[in-house]
Design a protein around this motif. Structure first.
Motif: not given
Length: 160
Positions: A111, A113, A120, A122, A143, A149
Motif C-alpha cells: 500500500q 498513497d 490524493a 490510495r 482518499t 476507503s
C-alpha cells in the motif's frame, strides 16, 4: 515494410483482445475465473485476453476508483517488496506492506498513497499467496471518498 506493419497489427489484435464489457450493479456478486467480487457502486468491467487473463474495473457513474485484476502466469508469486513498490506506486508516500487472511486465504498487500493531478490517492496491490492460480489485484481510489476507503480497506470487494 507495409506487410510487416500489417503483421504487427494482426499479432496485436490476436494477443490483446477485449472480449467483453459488462455493467455490474452495486453489491451484485461477480464471478470470474472462480474468484468472486463485489463493488460499492455500478461498475463497467472490461475483460481482456492476452498472454494474461485480465479485468479492468471502472465506476459507471462517477469518478473515484479503478481496479485491475489479473491471474499471475508464473508458478510462484514474486514477493519482492521493492519490485512491487517501484513498478506500481509512482512516487508512493508512506509505503506499507502487510498480510491479511480472509476466509483461510492469505494475501500479501502493498500500500502507498500518491498525489496525482491534485488528487490524493490510495493504492493497494493484493497478491494471493496460497492458491493457484495466483490472483493479483491493483486498486486505486480517491482518499476523499471515505465510502471507498471503508469498502476497500475492509476487503468488502472480495466475497470469497
Amino acid at each position: 515494410m507495409k506487410r510487416l506493419f500489417c503483421l504487427i497489427l494482426v499479432w496485436m489484435g490476436l494477443t490483446h483482445t477485449i472480449l467483453s464489457q459488462t455493467l455490474i450493479e452495486p453489491n451484485q456478486n461477480f464471478v470470474w475465473e472462480s474468484f468472486s467480487f463485489l463493488f460499492p457502486e455500478p461498475v463497467v468491467i472490461k475483460m481482456e485476453s492476452n498472454l494474461q487473463k485480465k479485468l479492468t474495473i471502472y465506476p459507471a457513474k462517477r469518478d473515484g476508483f479503478f481496479m485491475v485484476v489479473r491471474i499471475l502466469p508464473w508458478s510462484e508469486p514474486i514477493t519482492d517488496k521493492n519490485l512491487w513498490m517501484d513498478s506500481v506506486f509512482q512516487k508512493g508516500l508512506s509505503p506499507k506492506q502487510f498480510q491479511k487472511a480472509i476466509n483461510n486465504q492469505n494475501f500479501q498487500i502493498y500500500q502507498a498513497d500518491q498525489i496525482r493531478n491534485q488528487n490524493a490517492l490510495r493504492n493497494q496491490v493484493w497478491i494471493q499467496m496460497d492458491r493457484k492460480p495466483y490472483l493479483w489485484i491493483w486498486i486505486q481510489w480517491k482518499t476523499d471518498r471515505k465510502d471507498l476507503s471503508d469498502f476497500f480497506e475492509s476487503n468488502l470487494f472480495l466475497s470469497l
